[in-house]
Design a protein around this motif. Structure first.
Motif, PDB file in Angstrom:
ATOM      1  N   THR A 156     -35.759 -80.863  67.148  1.00 58.99           N
ATOM      2  CA  THR A 156     -35.709 -80.875  68.616  1.00 58.99           C
ATOM      3  C   THR A 156     -34.291 -80.986  69.161  1.00 58.99           C
ATOM      4  OG1 THR A 156     -36.051 -83.269  68.624  1.00 58.99           O
ATOM      5  CG2 THR A 156     -38.005 -81.869  68.796  1.00 58.99           C
ATOM      6  N   ASP A 157     -33.296 -81.094  68.298  1.00 64.92           N
ATOM      7  CA  ASP A 157     -31.906 -81.221  68.735  1.00 64.92           C
ATOM      8  C   ASP A 157     -31.203 -79.875  68.570  1.00 64.92           C
ATOM      9  OD1 ASP A 157     -29.308 -81.802  69.298  1.00 64.92           O
ATOM     10  OD2 ASP A 157     -29.071 -83.352  67.763  1.00 64.92           O
ATOM     11  N   PRO A 158     -30.938 -79.151  69.651  1.00 59.61           N
ATOM     12  CA  PRO A 158     -30.298 -77.845  69.526  1.00 59.61           C
ATOM     13  C   PRO A 158     -28.925 -77.888  68.860  1.00 59.61           C
ATOM     14  CG  PRO A 158     -31.280 -78.090  71.706  1.00 59.61           C
ATOM     15  CD  PRO A 158     -31.324 -79.450  71.056  1.00 59.61           C
ATOM     16  N   THR A 159     -28.222 -79.037  68.936  1.00 56.73           N
ATOM     17  CA  THR A 159     -26.885 -79.106  68.342  1.00 56.73           C
ATOM     18  C   THR A 159     -26.925 -79.074  66.825  1.00 56.73           C
ATOM     19  OG1 THR A 159     -26.829 -81.535  68.338  1.00 56.73           O
ATOM     20  CG2 THR A 159     -26.056 -80.411  70.329  1.00 56.73           C
ATOM     21  N   ALA A 160     -28.104 -79.207  66.225  1.00 58.71           N
ATOM     22  CA  ALA A 160     -28.201 -79.057  64.767  1.00 58.71           C
ATOM     23  C   ALA A 160     -27.714 -77.683  64.334  1.00 58.71           C
ATOM     24  CB  ALA A 160     -29.641 -79.279  64.306  1.00 58.71           C
ATOM     25  N   ALA A 161     -27.818 -76.697  65.220  1.00 51.82           N
ATOM     26  CA  ALA A 161     -27.356 -75.346  64.892  1.00 51.82           C
ATOM     27  C   ALA A 161     -25.867 -75.322  64.556  1.00 51.82           C
ATOM     28  CB  ALA A 161     -27.654 -74.400  66.051  1.00 51.82           C
ATOM     29  N   ASP A 162     -25.109 -76.240  65.154  1.00 51.89           N
ATOM     30  CA  ASP A 162     -23.671 -76.281  64.887  1.00 51.89           C
ATOM     31  C   ASP A 162     -23.370 -76.674  63.444  1.00 51.89           C
ATOM     32  OD1 ASP A 162     -23.222 -75.657  67.561  1.00 51.89           O
ATOM     33  OD2 ASP A 162     -23.149 -77.769  68.151  1.00 51.89           O
ATOM     34  N   GLU A 163     -24.337 -77.297  62.769  1.00 54.13           N
ATOM     35  CA  GLU A 163     -24.142 -77.755  61.398  1.00 54.13           C
ATOM     36  C   GLU A 163     -24.584 -76.723  60.364  1.00 54.13           C
ATOM     37  OE1 GLU A 163     -22.681 -80.572  60.564  1.00 54.13           O
ATOM     38  OE2 GLU A 163     -22.413 -81.177  62.665  1.00 54.13           O
ATOM     39  N   ALA A 164     -25.137 -75.610  60.805  1.00 55.86           N
ATOM     40  CA  ALA A 164     -25.594 -74.588  59.862  1.00 55.86           C
ATOM     41  C   ALA A 164     -24.418 -73.939  59.152  1.00 55.86           C
ATOM     42  CB  ALA A 164     -26.411 -73.530  60.595  1.00 55.86           C
ATOM     43  N   ILE A 165     -24.660 -73.496  57.925  1.00 58.03           N
ATOM     44  CA  ILE A 165     -23.673 -72.730  57.169  1.00 58.03           C
ATOM     45  C   ILE A 165     -23.806 -71.265  57.583  1.00 58.03           C
ATOM     46  CG2 ILE A 165     -22.908 -72.007  54.874  1.00 58.03           C
ATOM     47  CD1 ILE A 165     -24.246 -74.559  53.789  1.00 58.03           C
ATOM     48  N   THR A 166     -22.715 -70.664  58.032  1.00 56.75           N
ATOM     49  CA  THR A 166     -22.755 -69.274  58.462  1.00 56.75           C
ATOM     50  C   THR A 166     -21.635 -68.490  57.799  1.00 56.75           C
ATOM     51  OG1 THR A 166     -21.372 -69.722  60.407  1.00 56.75           O
ATOM     52  CG2 THR A 166     -23.762 -69.856  60.701  1.00 56.75           C
ATOM     53  N   GLY A 167     -21.777 -67.186  57.794  1.00 58.74           N
ATOM     54  CA  GLY A 167     -20.749 -66.320  57.245  1.00 58.74           C
ATOM     55  C   GLY A 167     -21.160 -64.871  57.363  1.00 58.74           C
ATOM     56  N   SER A 168     -20.294 -63.986  56.893  1.00 59.87           N
ATOM     57  CA  SER A 168     -20.557 -62.550  56.898  1.00 59.87           C
ATOM     58  C   SER A 168     -19.978 -61.940  55.635  1.00 59.87           C
ATOM     59  CB  SER A 168     -19.926 -61.869  58.124  1.00 59.87           C
ATOM     60  OG  SER A 168     -20.475 -62.371  59.329  1.00 59.87           O
ATOM     61  N   VAL A 169     -20.637 -60.907  55.134  1.00 63.68           N
ATOM     62  CA  VAL A 169     -20.138 -60.135  54.001  1.00 63.68           C
ATOM     63  C   VAL A 169     -20.237 -58.666  54.369  1.00 63.68           C
ATOM     64  CG1 VAL A 169     -20.752 -61.853  52.252  1.00 63.68           C
ATOM     65  CG2 VAL A 169     -22.413 -60.093  52.893  1.00 63.68           C
ATOM     66  N   GLU A 170     -19.468 -57.827  53.661  1.00 64.05           N
ATOM     67  CA  GLU A 170     -19.545 -56.390  53.914  1.00 64.05           C
ATOM     68  C   GLU A 170     -20.905 -55.869  53.471  1.00 64.05           C
ATOM     69  OE1 GLU A 170     -16.390 -54.157  52.249  1.00 64.05           O
ATOM     70  OE2 GLU A 170     -14.798 -55.298  53.243  1.00 64.05           O
ATOM     71  N   LEU A 171     -21.586 -55.203  54.375  1.00 66.47           N
ATOM     72  CA  LEU A 171     -22.932 -54.730  54.099  1.00 66.47           C
ATOM     73  C   LEU A 171     -22.955 -53.752  52.932  1.00 66.47           C
ATOM     74  CD1 LEU A 171     -25.895 -54.783  55.051  1.00 66.47           C
ATOM     75  CD2 LEU A 171     -25.337 -52.886  56.575  1.00 66.47           C
ATOM     76  N   SER A 172     -21.920 -52.943  52.807  1.00 70.28           N
ATOM     77  CA  SER A 172     -21.891 -51.924  51.762  1.00 70.28           C
ATOM     78  C   SER A 172     -21.857 -52.530  50.366  1.00 70.28           C
ATOM     79  CB  SER A 172     -20.679 -51.011  51.954  1.00 70.28           C
ATOM     80  OG  SER A 172     -19.466 -51.755  51.876  1.00 70.28           O
ATOM     81  N   GLY A 173     -21.409 -53.782  50.263  1.00 67.95           N
ATOM     82  CA  GLY A 173     -21.307 -54.410  48.952  1.00 67.95           C
ATOM     83  C   GLY A 173     -22.557 -55.149  48.521  1.00 67.95           C
ATOM     84  N   VAL A 174     -23.530 -55.292  49.416  1.00 70.26           N
ATOM     85  CA  VAL A 174     -24.731 -56.065  49.099  1.00 70.26           C
ATOM     86  C   VAL A 174     -25.740 -55.161  48.392  1.00 70.26           C
ATOM     87  CG1 VAL A 174     -26.581 -57.498  49.990  1.00 70.26           C
ATOM     88  CG2 VAL A 174     -24.336 -57.536  51.109  1.00 70.26           C
ATOM     89  N   GLN A 175     -26.068 -55.496  47.155  1.00 69.44           N
ATOM     90  CA  GLN A 175     -27.031 -54.726  46.369  1.00 69.44           C
ATOM     91  C   GLN A 175     -28.463 -55.206  46.587  1.00 69.44           C
ATOM     92  OE1 GLN A 175     -25.661 -52.101  44.485  1.00 69.44           O
ATOM     93  NE2 GLN A 175     -23.876 -52.806  45.647  1.00 69.44           N
ATOM     94  N   GLN A 176     -28.644 -56.521  46.642  1.00 70.28           N
ATOM     95  CA  GLN A 176     -29.947 -57.130  46.814  1.00 70.28           C
ATOM     96  C   GLN A 176     -29.771 -58.444  47.581  1.00 70.28           C
ATOM     97  OE1 GLN A 176     -32.434 -57.033  42.943  1.00 70.28           O
ATOM     98  NE2 GLN A 176     -30.332 -57.163  42.225  1.00 70.28           N
ATOM     99  N   ALA A 177     -30.851 -58.879  48.197  1.00 67.69           N
ATOM    100  CA  ALA A 177     -30.827 -60.174  48.862  1.00 67.69           C
ATOM    101  C   ALA A 177     -32.196 -60.826  48.731  1.00 67.69           C
ATOM    102  CB  ALA A 177     -30.471 -60.024  50.342  1.00 67.69           C
ATOM    103  N   ALA A 178     -32.186 -62.150  48.586  1.00 66.76           N
ATOM    104  CA  ALA A 178     -33.431 -62.911  48.533  1.00 66.76           C
ATOM    105  C   ALA A 178     -33.289 -64.130  49.426  1.00 66.76           C
ATOM    106  CB  ALA A 178     -33.758 -63.336  47.110  1.00 66.76           C
ATOM    107  N   LEU A 179     -34.306 -64.367  50.233  1.00 66.45           N
ATOM    108  CA  LEU A 179     -34.411 -65.571  51.053  1.00 66.45           C
ATOM    109  C   LEU A 179     -35.559 -66.386  50.475  1.00 66.45           C
ATOM    110  CD1 LEU A 179     -33.343 -63.142  52.915  1.00 66.45           C
ATOM    111  CD2 LEU A 179     -33.911 -64.620  54.832  1.00 66.45           C
ATOM    112  N   LEU A 180     -35.282 -67.628  50.087  1.00 63.14           N
ATOM    113  CA  LEU A 180     -36.234 -68.411  49.302  1.00 63.14           C
ATOM    114  C   LEU A 180     -36.401 -69.812  49.881  1.00 63.14           C
ATOM    115  CD1 LEU A 180     -34.584 -67.597  45.849  1.00 63.14           C
ATOM    116  CD2 LEU A 180     -36.595 -66.440  46.792  1.00 63.14           C
ATOM    117  N   THR A 181     -37.639 -70.228  50.071  1.00 62.44           N
ATOM    118  CA  THR A 181     -37.862 -71.645  50.314  1.00 62.44           C
ATOM    119  C   THR A 181     -37.626 -72.398  49.007  1.00 62.44           C
ATOM    120  OG1 THR A 181     -40.219 -71.581  49.770  1.00 62.44           O
ATOM    121  CG2 THR A 181     -39.587 -71.073  52.055  1.00 62.44           C
TER     122      THR A 181
END
Length: 253
Positions: A156-181
Motif C-alpha cells: 500500500t506504500d507507493p514509495t516502495a517503487a523507489d526501492e525496486a531494482i531497475t535497468g536496461s539492456v540492448e534488446l538485440s543482445g537478449v536471446q531468452q528471458a524468464a520471469l520466475l516466482t
C-alpha cells in the motif's frame, strides 16, 4: 509477473478483499501503465499501487502492517532497449548470449529477521510446530516490510517503487528471458538441481509447464524438507518465458 505474499491463516489481515484480489488489480493497473514508454517502470509501479489503494481505501485499513503484498518483475521493449524492474524475491533471468546470463533478484527479505528465518526453515514441513515458526517469521517480516533497514514489496506504500531494482539492456543482445516466482526458480537457487542455463533450456524445450512439473517432482522426493529446507512443501510457481520474443506463459499453483 506478480507473486502474492502468503498470509498464514492465524494472522490478521486488514484488507477484506485478500491477496488474490490485490494481485489481479495491481497487474491490471500495471499492464495499462507500462504501455506508455514515456512512463519509467518505477513510476508505473508507483502509480499502480496508488491506483489499487483508491479501489479499497474506504473499505480496508491500508495503514497497518497486515495488508496484501506482492513481488513484482516487469520487462518492456522500448525501442532498441529492454527495460526491467524487480522488486523482492522473484527472479528475472536474461540470456545475453555467448554464455552470459544476467539474473536480477532482490534478496533483502532474506537479510532481515535471519534468526526467525533459520528457525522457520527447520523441518519437518507440514507440522504444527513448523507452521507456528513460519507464522512467527511472517509476523516479524510484516513489521520490517517497506521500512528503511527492512525489505520492500508492492503493498500500500507507493514509495516502495523507489526501492525496486531497475535497468536496461540492448534488446538485440537478449536471446531468452524468464520471469520466475520463487516457487519456479527453486530448482536453481534453492535446490541446486539445475543451472540457469539448464533452466532456460528446459523452458525452451518443455515450456513453463515442464519446469513446474520438474519442480513438483523434486519436491515430492523430499516432502519433509530434510534435503532442501523450505517454508512449505510446494510453493506457488509461475513462469513466463520469452524466446525470440514469441511469448509463452503458463501459470500453475
Amino acid at each position: 509477473m506478480l507473486d502474492g505474499l502468503s498470509a498464514p491463516k492465524d494472522l490478521p489481515m486488514g484488507c477484506v478483499h485478500g491477496t488474490p484480489w490485490f494481485v489481479r488489480q495491481l497487474s491490471t493497473a500495471l499492464i495499462n501503465l507500462i504501455g506508455d514508454n514515456e512512463v519509467p517502470l518505477r513510476e508505473a509501479l508507483r502509480l499502480g499501487i496508488a491506483t489499487v489503494n483508491d479501489l479499497h481505501r474506504e473499505s480496508c485499513d491500508l495503514d497497518q502492517e497486515a495488508v496484501p503484498a506482492a513481488t513484482v518483475v516487469m520487462i518492456r521493449e522500448r525501442g532498441d532497449a529492454l527495460d526491467y524492474l524487480v522488486l523482492s524475491d522473484s527472479v528475472l533471468v536474461l540470456d545475453l548470449g555467448a554464455g552470459d546470463i544476467l539474473t536480477v533478484v532482490d534478496k533483502r527479505v532474506e537479510e532481515v529477521a535471519a534468526d526467525q528465518m533459520r528457525a522457520a526453515l527447520e523441518g519437518p514441513t507440514g507440522t504444527v510446530e513448523h507452521e507456528a515458526r513460519v507464522s512467527r517469521l511472517v509476523s516479524t517480516q510484516r513489521r520490517l516490510r517497506n521500512r528503511p533497514g527492512g525489505y520492500w514489496v508492492a503493498a500500500t506504500d507507493p514509495t516502495a517503487a523507489d526501492e525496486a531494482i531497475t535497468g536496461s539492456v540492448e534488446l538485440s543482445g537478449v536471446q531468452q528471458a524468464a520471469l520466475l516466482t520463487d516457487g519456479a526458480s527453486r530448482l536453481v537457487d534453492s535446490f541446486g538441481a539445475l543451472t540457469w542455463h539448464e533452466l532456460l533450456t528446459l523452458l525452451r524445450t518443455e515450456g513453463p509447464a515442464g519446469l513446474i512439473a520438474r519442480t513438483r517432482e523434486a519436491e515430492l522426493t523430499d516432502p519433509l524438507g530434510k534435503q532442501w529446507p523450505r517454508f512449505k512443501r510446494s510453493d506457488d510457481a509461475t513462469a513466463a518465458y520469452v524466446n525470440g520474443w514469441a511469448r509463452s506463459t503458463l501459470p500453475s499453483v
